[in-house]
Write a protein that holds these residues in place. Structure first.
Motif, mmCIF file in Angstrom:
data_model
loop_
_atom_site.group_PDB
_atom_site.id
_atom_site.type_symbol
_atom_site.label_atom_id
_atom_site.label_comp_id
_atom_site.label_asym_id
_atom_site.label_seq_id
_atom_site.Cartn_x
_atom_site.Cartn_y
_atom_site.Cartn_z
ATOM 1 N N GLU A 77 52.844 52.196 96.073
ATOM 2 C CA GLU A 77 52.538 53.509 96.753
ATOM 3 C C GLU A 77 53.776 54.335 95.772
ATOM 4 N N GLN A 78 54.567 53.894 95.304
ATOM 5 C CA GLN A 78 55.688 54.786 94.826
ATOM 6 C C GLN A 78 55.209 55.303 93.529
ATOM 7 N N ILE A 79 54.191 54.663 92.785
ATOM 8 C CA ILE A 79 53.780 55.271 91.409
ATOM 9 C C ILE A 79 52.177 55.311 91.961
ATOM 10 N N GLY A 80 51.901 56.083 93.014
ATOM 11 C CA GLY A 80 50.717 56.252 93.266
ATOM 12 C C GLY A 80 49.977 57.296 92.270
ATOM 13 N N PHE A 81 50.796 58.161 91.867
ATOM 14 C CA PHE A 81 50.310 59.560 90.988
ATOM 15 C C PHE A 81 49.711 58.836 89.765
ATOM 16 N N VAL A 82 49.913 57.691 89.445
ATOM 17 C CA VAL A 82 49.375 57.241 87.909
ATOM 18 C C VAL A 82 48.003 57.279 88.033
ATOM 19 N N GLY A 83 47.217 57.985 87.168
ATOM 20 C CA GLY A 83 45.634 57.621 87.126
ATOM 21 C C GLY A 83 45.166 59.325 87.377
ATOM 22 N N PRO A 84 44.159 59.773 86.990
ATOM 23 C CA PRO A 84 43.355 61.175 86.822
ATOM 24 C C PRO A 84 43.491 61.545 88.363
ATOM 25 N N ASN A 85 43.901 62.920 88.212
ATOM 26 C CA ASN A 85 43.525 63.493 89.706
ATOM 27 C C ASN A 85 42.677 64.310 89.842
ATOM 28 N N GLU A 86 41.836 64.947 88.909
ATOM 29 C CA GLU A 86 40.573 65.431 88.962
ATOM 30 C C GLU A 86 39.592 64.692 88.558
ATOM 31 N N GLU A 87 38.447 65.186 89.108
ATOM 32 C CA GLU A 87 37.129 64.103 88.475
ATOM 33 C C GLU A 87 36.932 64.646 87.154
ATOM 34 N N SER A 88 36.241 63.773 86.135
ATOM 35 C CA SER A 88 35.978 64.232 84.640
ATOM 36 C C SER A 88 34.384 63.749 84.460
ATOM 37 N N ASN A 89 33.924 64.839 83.801
ATOM 38 C CA ASN A 89 32.475 64.549 83.379
ATOM 39 C C ASN A 89 32.066 63.231 82.647
ATOM 40 N N ILE A 90 33.053 62.714 81.737
ATOM 41 C CA ILE A 90 32.871 61.750 80.626
ATOM 42 C C ILE A 90 33.727 60.516 81.285
ATOM 43 N N PRO A 91 32.862 59.305 81.223
ATOM 44 C CA PRO A 91 33.841 58.153 81.862
ATOM 45 C C PRO A 91 35.240 58.082 80.987
ATOM 46 N N ILE A 92 36.275 57.639 81.885
ATOM 47 C CA ILE A 92 37.614 57.544 81.049
ATOM 48 C C ILE A 92 37.547 56.492 79.859
ATOM 49 N N VAL A 93 36.857 55.336 79.973
ATOM 50 C CA VAL A 93 36.826 54.631 78.736
ATOM 51 C C VAL A 93 36.483 55.317 77.509
ATOM 52 N N PHE A 94 35.223 56.058 77.820
ATOM 53 C CA PHE A 94 34.799 56.650 76.626
ATOM 54 C C PHE A 94 36.005 57.826 76.184
ATOM 55 N N GLN A 95 36.682 58.552 76.903
ATOM 56 C CA GLN A 95 37.639 59.425 76.614
ATOM 57 C C GLN A 95 38.759 58.672 75.910
ATOM 58 N N ILE A 96 39.081 57.568 76.406
ATOM 59 C CA ILE A 96 40.094 56.841 75.362
ATOM 60 C C ILE A 96 39.603 56.313 74.222
ATOM 61 N N PHE A 97 38.378 55.916 74.142
ATOM 62 C CA PHE A 97 37.989 55.474 72.687
ATOM 63 C C PHE A 97 37.840 56.941 71.894
ATOM 64 N N LEU A 98 37.377 57.809 72.428
ATOM 65 C CA LEU A 98 37.315 59.232 71.730
ATOM 66 C C LEU A 98 38.636 59.627 71.126
ATOM 67 N N ALA A 99 39.778 59.657 71.953
ATOM 68 C CA ALA A 99 41.098 60.024 71.545
ATOM 69 C C ALA A 99 41.664 58.959 70.521
ATOM 70 N N ASP A 100 41.423 57.827 70.923
ATOM 71 C CA ASP A 100 42.028 56.789 69.965
ATOM 72 C C ASP A 100 41.531 57.043 68.455
ATOM 73 N N ILE A 101 40.143 56.937 68.512
ATOM 74 C CA ILE A 101 39.380 57.228 67.257
ATOM 75 C C ILE A 101 39.836 58.635 66.488
ATOM 76 N N GLY A 102 40.073 59.713 67.440
ATOM 77 C CA GLY A 102 40.484 60.832 67.108
ATOM 78 C C GLY A 102 41.912 60.657 66.148
ATOM 79 N N ILE A 103 42.802 60.005 66.800
ATOM 80 C CA ILE A 103 44.110 59.851 66.375
ATOM 81 C C ILE A 103 43.808 58.933 64.937
ATOM 82 N N GLU A 104 42.944 57.977 64.834
ATOM 83 C CA GLU A 104 42.835 57.332 63.588
ATOM 84 C C GLU A 104 42.230 58.357 62.467
#
Length: 491
Positions: free
Chosen positions: A321-348
């Protein structure tokens, strides 16, 4: 034995025949940089063969002046050869008897002197290769410490190492590899410390390299020695710092230097060799240990932070419970896993762009990246802010990894772990990490277990990796390279 399939041709006493050989085989008169200078000494003709640009003209002029002076003082024409040998003002003069050896030496930047009526010549080292001065390597900067780094010239590199180890048992074995490039390779080791079997293996593997040229220098040599295959993890350590190479030589490692490459290969290496940095040894033990732990944290984050966070997003019930705030608060249109891949490849993308961008433009590129990718991508709804945060932390973690090769390998593992977490959640992470550890444990570099001293477990050695001890306390050389002389200091 000759490389080009030519029979061994002895040097002819007739200079015209030798000159014809140079014209036919090496392209004298066609290649503008290959030349011959003809002078007469005591009535005998003498030819000097050279390659322009690899020789130091001043040395050649000095040698020619000496040779021409013979005409003023000497009379005995039957002793021409001895007189010439005596007058060659250079510390490195060797006799040579075969034409294909002459060709090899001339193309390496030495000059060869042939004398009418003699069936052997002299080869003289007047090389001065184009190159830069030793300066601090870009990839291994330090706050305190030596500012000289290896350069593309193997002679300078051996000298930089010899300056740090003036031990009569330091050995430099040199040989040429590459059918056409004939690149110089030097094996460096300390005779009474390095394991002779290890030296033998590396010597044999290096001499067996059969390839037309080593244009990519040490990388090609490494692939022949360690048989890497598709394993992304670096099986040897590269360094451009003479102090690191010297430290490893004293521990019993073998160092391979390749001409035209400013980095040298240290073998054998384990995973933990890639996570150490000079800086830790230039600060006090406490500070060194602190820096090392922060670095370990960065490496850990670059591997496991994103998969762990993503698991918490998929399975919020796992969070206390203490770290229950971790994780996205709002709903997103794109699945999180695609977001992570997009951002990671963007940094690459950014990292690759930064390598290829001229310095003048890289600041502009950084600004564009920060402005466009960060805030606007979030406003548009492409990314949840948390994704950007964690991907950025993981990216910074991979930049804290001292070994560039290791950081890229870790990135590949991180993306694979993300895929298995997306597919199988908790079991995916557990199995993924287990397979990853087993894979590393099964990897061997030149018969050295990659995860030593963790697997096989060696508490003393592991303690020295976790805690940077003061030098007077570190009396024993690491046992993984089987040094013949285990103690660094008298008991």
């Amino acid at each position: 034995m000759s490389h080009n399939g030519m029979e061994k041709v002895p040097i002819s006493p007739k200079l015209t025949i030798n000159e014809q050989f140079f014209k036919d085989e090496v392209g004298l008169d066609v290649s503008f940089d290959l030349g011959v200078r003809k002078i007469t000494v005591l009535g005998r003709e003498l030819n000097i063969y050279y390659v322009n640009g690899l020789c130091d003209t001043m040395f050649i002029i000095e040698i020619m002046e000496e040779l021409l002076h013979i005409n003023d003082f000497e009379k005995k024409s039957y002793k021409v050869k001895e007189i010439v040998h005596n007058r060659l003002v250079n510390q490195q003069v060797n006799s040579i008897e075969y034409m294909d050896e002459v060709v090899d030496q001339v193309l390496s930047g030495l000059i060869v002197i042939l004398l009418e009526g003699e069936d052997s010549g002299y080869v003289i080292d007047t090389r001065s290769y184009p190159g830069r001065n030793p300066e601090e390597p870009d990839t291994e900067k330090v706050v305190r410490g030596a500012r000289d780094g290896y350069v593309e010239n193997i002679i300078v590199n051996t000298a930089l190492t010899r300056r740090r180890i003036r031990d009569e048992r330091l050995r430099y074995e040199i040989f040429q590899v590459g059918e056409r490039s004939k690149t110089d390779i030097c094996l460096a080791y300390i005779k009474d410390v390095a394991d002779p079997d290890l030296v033998d293996i590396i010597r044999k593997e290096t001499k067996n390299i059969d390839i037309d040229g080593l244009t990519m220098a040490d990388k090609t040599v490494e692939e022949f020695i360690v048989k890497q295959g598709f394993n992304p993890f670096p099986l040897v350590r590269y360094t451009e710092r003479p102090d690191i190479a010297a430290t490893h030589l004293l521990e019993g490692h073998v160092v391979v230097m390749v001409d035209t490459s400013p980095s040298v290969i240290i073998t054998p290496t384990t995973f933990f060799h890639h996570v150490q940095h000079v800086e830790e040894y230039r600060q006090s033990p406490a500070v060194g240990t602190f820096v090392r732990w922060v670095r370990f944290l960065g490496i850990f984050a670059s591997l496991f932070l994103l998969p762990l966070w993503f698991l918490m997003v998929l399975e919020p019930s796992l969070l206390p419970e203490q770290i229950g705030f971790v994780g996205p608060n709002e709903e997103s249109n794109i699945p999180i896993v695609f977001q992570i891949f997009l951002a990671d490849i963007g940094i690459e993308f950014l990292r690759l762009a930064a390598i290829h961008t001229p310095t003048a433009l890289s600041t502009a590129m950084g600004l564009i990246a920060a402005v466009l990718i960060g805030q606007i991508a979030i406003d548009v709804g492409l990314f949840v802010p948390e994704v950007i945060l964690y991907v950025a932390v993981a990216a910074i973690g991979s930049f804290t990894t001292p070994s560039y090769e290791l950081s890229v390998a870790n990135k590949i593992v991180r993306l694979l772990l993300l895929i298995v977490v997306a597919l199988f959640h908790v079991p995916g992470l557990v199995v993924g990490v287990t397979i990853f550890v087993l894979f590393l444990a099964g990897t061997r570099s030149l018969n050295t277990p990659y995860l030593w001293p963790l697997i096989p477990f060696s508490p003393k050695a592991l303690f020295m990796i976790m805690i940077r001890r003061s030098t007077p306390g570190a009396k024993i050389r690491p046992s993984i390279v089987h040094p013949r002389n285990r103690f660094r200091q008298p008991q």
